[in-house]
Write a protein that holds these residues in place. Structure first.
Motif, PDB file in Angstrom:
ATOM      1  N   ARG A  63      64.223 -14.680 -65.153  1.00 38.94           N
ATOM      2  CA  ARG A  63      65.399 -15.084 -65.764  1.00 38.94           C
ATOM      3  C   ARG A  63      66.239 -14.559 -64.937  1.00 38.94           C
ATOM      4  N   GLN A  64      66.343 -13.204 -64.526  1.00 36.79           N
ATOM      5  CA  GLN A  64      67.368 -12.764 -63.623  1.00 36.79           C
ATOM      6  C   GLN A  64      67.427 -13.224 -62.428  1.00 36.79           C
ATOM      7  N   ARG A  65      66.387 -14.025 -61.713  1.00 36.99           N
ATOM      8  CA  ARG A  65      66.288 -14.520 -60.581  1.00 36.99           C
ATOM      9  C   ARG A  65      67.058 -15.660 -60.550  1.00 36.99           C
ATOM     10  N   ILE A  66      66.748 -16.510 -61.830  1.00 36.13           N
ATOM     11  CA  ILE A  66      67.663 -17.849 -61.986  1.00 36.13           C
ATOM     12  C   ILE A  66      69.053 -17.536 -62.173  1.00 36.13           C
ATOM     13  N   GLU A 106      79.427 -28.614 -61.764  1.00 35.60           N
ATOM     14  CA  GLU A 106      78.921 -29.872 -61.435  1.00 35.60           C
ATOM     15  C   GLU A 106      78.339 -29.845 -60.305  1.00 35.60           C
ATOM     16  N   GLY A 107      78.606 -29.473 -59.418  1.00 31.68           N
ATOM     17  CA  GLY A 107      77.800 -29.370 -57.973  1.00 31.68           C
ATOM     18  C   GLY A 107      76.622 -28.969 -57.872  1.00 31.68           C
ATOM     19  N   THR A 108      76.158 -28.204 -58.980  1.00 32.99           N
ATOM     20  CA  THR A 108      74.702 -27.395 -59.006  1.00 32.99           C
ATOM     21  C   THR A 108      73.837 -28.231 -59.948  1.00 32.99           C
ATOM     22  N   GLY A 109      73.002 -28.858 -59.505  1.00 33.05           N
ATOM     23  CA  GLY A 109      71.947 -29.399 -60.237  1.00 33.05           C
ATOM     24  C   GLY A 109      70.818 -28.385 -60.600  1.00 33.05           C
ATOM     25  N   LEU A 110      70.198 -28.739 -61.829  1.00 31.86           N
ATOM     26  CA  LEU A 110      69.039 -27.722 -62.317  1.00 31.86           C
ATOM     27  C   LEU A 110      67.630 -28.066 -61.461  1.00 31.86           C
ATOM     28  N   VAL A 111      67.681 -29.164 -60.897  1.00 32.51           N
ATOM     29  CA  VAL A 111      66.375 -29.472 -60.404  1.00 32.51           C
ATOM     30  C   VAL A 111      66.345 -28.761 -58.932  1.00 32.51           C
ATOM     31  N   PRO A 112      67.547 -28.850 -58.245  1.00 33.05           N
ATOM     32  CA  PRO A 112      67.389 -28.308 -57.013  1.00 33.05           C
ATOM     33  C   PRO A 112      67.538 -26.818 -57.071  1.00 33.05           C
ATOM     34  N   LEU A 113      68.264 -26.197 -58.022  1.00 28.63           N
ATOM     35  CA  LEU A 113      68.457 -24.730 -58.269  1.00 28.63           C
ATOM     36  C   LEU A 113      66.939 -24.201 -58.511  1.00 28.63           C
ATOM     37  N   GLY A 118      61.261 -21.693 -56.358  1.00 31.91           N
ATOM     38  CA  GLY A 118      59.925 -22.039 -56.495  1.00 31.91           C
ATOM     39  C   GLY A 118      59.435 -22.298 -57.903  1.00 31.91           C
ATOM     40  N   LEU A 119      60.415 -22.661 -58.731  1.00 33.35           N
ATOM     41  CA  LEU A 119      60.021 -23.149 -60.129  1.00 33.35           C
ATOM     42  C   LEU A 119      60.235 -24.528 -60.471  1.00 33.35           C
ATOM     43  N   THR A 120      59.674 -24.925 -61.571  1.00 32.22           N
ATOM     44  CA  THR A 120      59.740 -26.160 -62.061  1.00 32.22           C
ATOM     45  C   THR A 120      61.278 -26.525 -62.857  1.00 32.22           C
ATOM     46  N   HIS A 121      61.702 -27.742 -62.868  1.00 32.55           N
ATOM     47  CA  HIS A 121      62.560 -28.105 -63.762  1.00 32.55           C
ATOM     48  C   HIS A 121      62.375 -27.598 -65.201  1.00 32.55           C
ATOM     49  N   GLY A 122      61.250 -28.170 -65.429  1.00 33.58           N
ATOM     50  CA  GLY A 122      60.725 -28.079 -67.196  1.00 33.58           C
ATOM     51  C   GLY A 122      60.764 -26.440 -67.406  1.00 33.58           C
ATOM     52  N   GLY A 123      60.519 -25.675 -66.520  1.00 31.27           N
ATOM     53  CA  GLY A 123      60.574 -24.159 -66.776  1.00 31.27           C
ATOM     54  C   GLY A 123      61.687 -23.655 -67.079  1.00 31.27           C
ATOM     55  N   PHE A 124      62.830 -24.246 -66.643  1.00 27.41           N
ATOM     56  CA  PHE A 124      64.234 -23.740 -66.919  1.00 27.41           C
ATOM     57  C   PHE A 124      64.315 -23.356 -68.452  1.00 27.41           C
TER      58      PHE A 124
END
Length: 187
Positions: free
Chosen positions: A12-15, A29-36, A41-47
């Motif tokens: 969580r702290q890394r995110i 708005e310029g920051t997408g969750l998938v690229p983040l 090295g994590l999956t979008h679903g893991g967010f």
């Protein structure tokens, strides 16, 4: 593969850290969750194991960025006057050129205001920075009055939109309006 007991908190702290950097650099708005998540090295679903929404991440990231900024800009005890160190760093080319590591207000305040999501974290940051800069005199060099006035007006409107306290928002506008006095017409 077994994870340590604090693995989820560390992730969580890394995110939050990466999001805080990207939000300051590229905006919300310029920051997408998938690229983040991919950059970590994590999956979008893991967010969603860490945050209920992107807005929750925005708030956590803004808090982290504000804390980092305020720690960095605590004027050294020997600074004379203390605001000088804050001003010099804030208005440096390094700070301008590295928004991902800088103050979140220039990027995020405008976006929070446009999104209609003022933030109590912005309130606290404005209050702390105002206290640090409380002994400043606004004295523009001849010929620079217009740019100083414009910067003050843009900044005031941006901050007034970003803070969640209505009285503080009104106070920001009133303070800058009172500080900016047009020169009397030449006769």
């Amino acid at each position: 593969m077994r994870y340590t007991s604090n693995h989820k908190a560390e992730t969580r702290q890394r995110i939050i850290g990466e999001a805080a950097r990207r939000f300051r650099k590229d905006g919300i708005e310029g920051t997408g969750l998938v690229p983040l998540m991919k950059a970590l090295g994590l999956t979008h679903g893991g967010f969603y194991a860490h945050f209920e929404s992107k807005d929750a991440l925005v708030q956590a990231s803004l808090e982290a960025a504000a804390e980092q900024t305020l720690e960095r800009w605590q004027a050294p005890p020997a600074a004379d006057p203390p605001a000088r160190a804050v001003i010099d760093h804030y208005l440096s080319t390094q700070h301008r050129d590295e928004p991902g590591d800088g103050c979140p207000l220039p990027t995020l305040a405008a976006e929070l205001g446009l999104r209609g999501q003022p933030s109590a974290t912005a309130d606290a940051m404005v209050a702390r920075m105002t206290a640090l800069l409380g002994d400043c005199n606004l004295a523009a060099a001849p010929g620079d009055e217009g740019i100083v006035a414009l910067a003050a007006m843009v900044g005031a409107l941006t901050l007034a939109r970003a803070v969640s306290d209505g009285a503080a928002s009104d106070g920001i506008l009133a303070a800058v309006r009172a500080a900016l006095q047009p020169a009397p017409p030449e006769t």
